[in-house]
Write a protein that holds these residues in place. Structure first.
Motif, PDB file in Angstrom:
ATOM      1  N   LEU A 157       0.777  -1.122   0.076  1.00 26.12           N
ATOM      2  CA  LEU A 157       0.147   0.102   0.075  1.00 26.12           C
ATOM      3  C   LEU A 157       0.909   1.301  -0.096  1.00 26.12           C
ATOM      4  CD1 LEU A 157      -2.520   1.280   0.418  1.00 26.12           C
ATOM      5  CD2 LEU A 157      -2.761   0.982   2.667  1.00 26.12           C
ATOM      6  N   TYR A 160       2.585   1.903  -3.208  1.00 29.24           N
ATOM      7  CA  TYR A 160       1.804   2.286  -4.417  1.00 29.24           C
ATOM      8  C   TYR A 160       0.954   3.641  -4.300  1.00 29.24           C
ATOM      9  CZ  TYR A 160       4.075  -1.397  -6.813  1.00 29.24           C
ATOM     10  OH  TYR A 160       4.947  -2.160  -7.418  1.00 29.24           O
ATOM     11  N   ILE A 161       0.732   4.224  -2.862  1.00 24.13           N
ATOM     12  CA  ILE A 161      -0.053   5.105  -2.725  1.00 24.13           C
ATOM     13  C   ILE A 161       0.134   6.154  -3.717  1.00 24.13           C
ATOM     14  CG2 ILE A 161      -0.461   7.095  -1.280  1.00 24.13           C
ATOM     15  CD1 ILE A 161      -0.426   5.572   1.085  1.00 24.13           C
ATOM     16  N   PHE A 162       1.636   6.832  -3.672  1.00 24.60           N
ATOM     17  CA  PHE A 162       1.899   7.969  -4.425  1.00 24.60           C
ATOM     18  C   PHE A 162       1.680   7.765  -6.106  1.00 24.60           C
ATOM     19  CE2 PHE A 162       3.671   8.444   0.038  1.00 24.60           C
ATOM     20  CZ  PHE A 162       2.964   9.616   0.301  1.00 24.60           C
ATOM     21  N   LEU A 164      -0.593   6.014  -7.618  1.00 19.64           N
ATOM     22  CA  LEU A 164      -1.670   5.928  -7.861  1.00 19.64           C
ATOM     23  C   LEU A 164      -2.363   7.411  -7.598  1.00 19.64           C
ATOM     24  CD1 LEU A 164      -3.922   2.741  -6.885  1.00 19.64           C
ATOM     25  CD2 LEU A 164      -2.510   3.408  -9.047  1.00 19.64           C
ATOM     26  N   ILE A 165      -1.968   7.919  -6.729  1.00 25.80           N
ATOM     27  CA  ILE A 165      -2.362   9.454  -6.504  1.00 25.80           C
ATOM     28  C   ILE A 165      -2.046  10.238  -7.399  1.00 25.80           C
ATOM     29  CG2 ILE A 165      -2.038  11.571  -5.105  1.00 25.80           C
ATOM     30  CD1 ILE A 165      -2.329  10.011  -2.556  1.00 25.80           C
ATOM     31  N   ALA A 168      -4.255   9.443 -10.565  1.00 24.18           N
ATOM     32  CA  ALA A 168      -5.482  10.186 -10.090  1.00 24.18           C
ATOM     33  C   ALA A 168      -5.424  11.756 -10.492  1.00 24.18           C
ATOM     34  CB  ALA A 168      -5.855  10.185  -8.639  1.00 24.18           C
ATOM     35  N   HIS A 169      -4.272  12.480  -9.911  1.00 22.07           N
ATOM     36  CA  HIS A 169      -3.980  13.897 -10.499  1.00 22.07           C
ATOM     37  C   HIS A 169      -4.244  14.044 -11.946  1.00 22.07           C
ATOM     38  CE1 HIS A 169      -3.533  16.085  -6.948  1.00 22.07           C
ATOM     39  NE2 HIS A 169      -2.655  15.198  -6.421  1.00 22.07           N
ATOM     40  N   LEU A 199      -9.840   4.094 -13.291  1.00 22.33           N
ATOM     41  CA  LEU A 199      -8.940   4.188 -12.231  1.00 22.33           C
ATOM     42  C   LEU A 199      -8.885   2.710 -11.410  1.00 22.33           C
ATOM     43  CD1 LEU A 199      -6.649   6.044 -11.104  1.00 22.33           C
ATOM     44  CD2 LEU A 199      -8.302   6.322  -9.277  1.00 22.33           C
ATOM     45  N   PHE A 200      -9.815   2.015 -11.130  1.00 19.93           N
ATOM     46  CA  PHE A 200      -9.972   0.963 -10.665  1.00 19.93           C
ATOM     47  C   PHE A 200      -9.270  -0.378 -11.629  1.00 19.93           C
ATOM     48  CE2 PHE A 200     -12.208  -2.808  -9.112  1.00 19.93           C
ATOM     49  CZ  PHE A 200     -12.193  -2.651  -7.832  1.00 19.93           C
ATOM     50  N   SER A 203      -5.865   0.034 -11.813  1.00 16.43           N
ATOM     51  CA  SER A 203      -5.023  -0.794 -10.842  1.00 16.43           C
ATOM     52  C   SER A 203      -5.194  -2.125 -10.787  1.00 16.43           C
ATOM     53  CB  SER A 203      -5.836  -0.236  -9.380  1.00 16.43           C
ATOM     54  OG  SER A 203      -6.230   1.090  -9.512  1.00 16.43           O
TER      55      SER A 203
END
Lengths: 258, 343
Positions: A157, A160-162, A164-165, A168-169, A199-200, A203
């Protein structure tokens, strides 16, 4: 990736950064519990408690402006609850504070206690996170008994947070460039849903690729790290200092101030 | 929604942390038996997806300037199954606490229960109950909205309960409960709508994900869920009724208010006028009402005079602490400058 990492200071180096993550975690946990268990009217003793995490932050070279900006950023929920206290508890009290003396209500005192406790415990938590690399913290937590599955999950997690963020941006920028007016709620919802849906799916696809890549490199579901955690002399010294600080306030300062 | 440390007492925090830890440990063991290593990356990435999804905001009708975003607990529970969904959302809550400092360290147990465990299981169970049988998109949509709304209500109701059990609440319990439920009814509705819209999109693009769900998913046994719900209700109900029974003592905080209650003052003023005077003096000078009460009960004048300086003691405490912090900061600054000069 061009966003501010919240734990960017964890990658600096200082005596505090080099401490064992388990020791730091447990000290912060005990400290938080101590602060929270203070009576609800003790405002002034919080200042004494604040000295500890403050010293750690300064020793570790974390910019104080960053710390306070961050505390302000996460405060809204607590702020609302604290400010609602004076509305409900209007029992008058007089408060003497050195040369000053003023009449307020118990609600205001509770409000300040809540805000003070919030600030002090946040200082401690930020001191922990901004001086500990997340991977070290995870290894420490695993040694302390966090289930392995959860440790792996947290590791993935965090990795990969950043990513995916960022993704999203990019999608958000695309929407901002195309939607030039306010839309009806239905249209808004539909657009947001397709953004989220794509996005889903992306991912899920990314997860498949990552999985193949990791399998090719021999990943079998176990997390192996290079960092060897061990308690050294400086960790024991830090533990001793923390215990002396907390016991000192508990047994010597608290009876005077309360 | 995130509980803060300040809303909890240590026993409640410890208790809920124990419950959350036991629950998570159990789920982890269960999931470990079912899934293979391939699913680990998927779970991790979907956790990151939850963060990214919270960036995607959309404007709400009727309230210009406000925008909503998806939380995603129910969506993940529907697609991944409740066990994996619960682990993913728990990890999200842990990261929110540790990296983003959203919700306190002590409140972590409560937050895991409220935000991860309850919505995942409750939402999944409701969705499955409504959509039992062959797949039907209308039923799926109704089920998803219902699951989101009720799961959100369930977790929103837990926040005031936990705060009240801790006895920290200044706001009356019912006011807090009604506010939380009302606000989260709206939040739940928006969440339900966006979840349905995303499900609809996925249904068009990747129907295999929605209908069969991803492989490695577990079905919940209905009996187990019902039993858990019953136990949960009993525990919560017992907590609330305990709370109601000692409400005059437990919720109202016992000490500080009493000096100003008429009957209590009556007891004090029964004594000699010197004590009354000292009491007044000491009420003027004490920063900490509960302390002043203790001394007035003792009724010792000499001690009261010592207490009269309490305002100065706390002043000294605060000023001393502030001075220490400034000193630490200055020393660190000087040392760092020296280091820089040497380098």
């Amino acid at each position: 990736m061009h966003h501010a990492h919240i734990d960017k200071f964890a990658y600096q180096d200082s005596p505090v950064h080099r401490l064992d993550s388990r020791v730091k975690f447990i000290v912060v946990l005990v400290f938080t519990a101590l602060v929270i268990s203070l009576p609800r009217t003790s405002v002034s003793i919080l200042a004494c408690y604040a000295v500890g995490p403050f010293a750690i932050l300064v020793l570790a070279g974390i910019p104080l402006r960053f710390v306070f900006k961050h505390i302000l950023l996460v405060s809204p929920f607590v702020l609302i609850l604290a400010l609602s206290c004076p509305l409900y508890d209007k029992t008058p009290v007089s408060v003497a504070f050195g040369p000053f003396l003023w009449n307020t209500s118990v609600g205001w005192m509770r409000c300040f206690t809540i805000l003070g406790k919030f600030t002090v415990t946040m200082l401690a938590l930020i001191a922990l996170i901004s001086t500990t690399r997340f991977n070290d913290l995870l290894t420490g937590l695993q040694r302390l008994g966090l289930p392995r599955l959860l440790v792996i999950q947290l590791g993935f997690l965090y990795r990969y947070i950043f990513v995916l963020i960022d993704r999203a941006h990019r999608i958000l920028r695309a929407r901002a460039g195309r939607r030039l007016r306010r839309l009806k709620f239905r249209a808004e919802l539909q657009i947001a849903a397709s953004m989220l849906g794509s996005l889903f799916i992306r991912s899920i696809d990314a997860a498949e690729h990552i999985n193949i890549a990791m399998q090719a490199r021999g990943f079998d579901g176990n997390w192996r790290t290079l960092s060897k955690l061990q308690i050294r002399r400086c960790d024991l010294f830090f533990l001793l200092a923390a215990v002396v600080f907390m016991l000192g306030i508990y047994f010597f300062v608290k009876p005077i101030l309360l | 929604m995130h509980m803060a440390n300040e809303l909890l007492s240590v026993p409640v925090a410890a208790g809920s942390a124990a419950i959350a830890a036991a629950g998570l440990g159990f789920i982890c063991r269960k999931v470990r038996q079912i899934i293979t290593a391939e699913k680990l990356a998927l779970m991790g990435i979907l956790g990151a997806f939850v963060f990214a999804a919270q960036m995607v905001n959309f404007q709400l009708p009727a309230m210009p300037g406000t925008s909503g975003h998806m939380v995603g607990a129910v969506l993940l529970a529907i697609i991944l199954g409740p066990h994996m969904g619960a682990i993913v959302i728990s990890s999200v809550v842990i990261i929110q606490c540790l990296i983003f400092q959203d919700g306190g360290l002590l409140a972590l147990g409560c937050n895991i229960i409220n935000i991860a465990l309850v919505p995942s299981y409750l939402g999944y169970f409701l969705y499955r109950t409504v959509t039992a049988g062959p797949f039907n998109s209308l039923r799926a949509y109704v089920g998803a909205v219902l699951a989101c709304v009720i799961a959100m209500q369930g977790s929103a109701a837990l926040v005031p309960v936990q705060a009240a059990l801790s006895g920290v609440l200044a706001v009356p319990f019912t006011t807090f409960l009604i506010t939380m439920l009302g606000v989260h009814l709206l939040v739940g509705l928006v969440e339900g709508l966006i979840t349905v819209a995303v499900l609809g999109y996925l249904q068009q693009v990747r129907p295999d994900i929605v209908v069969n769900s991803l492989p490695g998913k577990v079905r919940l046994s209905k009996k187990a869920v019902l039993a858990t719900l019953v136990i949960f209700t009993i525990v919560i109900g017992a907590g609330i009724s305990l709370l109601a029974s000692d409400k005059p003592d437990g919720l109202e905080w016992s000490y500080a208010e009493r000096p100003d209650q008429p009957d209590f003052e009556g007891i004090i003023s029964n004594d000699s006028p010197t004590i009354a005077a000292a009491d007044k003096l000491q009420a003027r000078y004490s920063l900490l009402p509960d302390y002043s009460l203790r001394s007035s009960v003792i009724g010792d004048t000499a001690e009261n005079h010592v207490e009269a300086s309490a305002g100065w003691t706390s002043f000294a405490g605060v000023v001393g602490s502030a001075a220490t912090m400034v000193l630490i900061w200055l020393i660190a600054r000087v040392l760092r400058k020296k280091e820089r000069l040497q380098a």
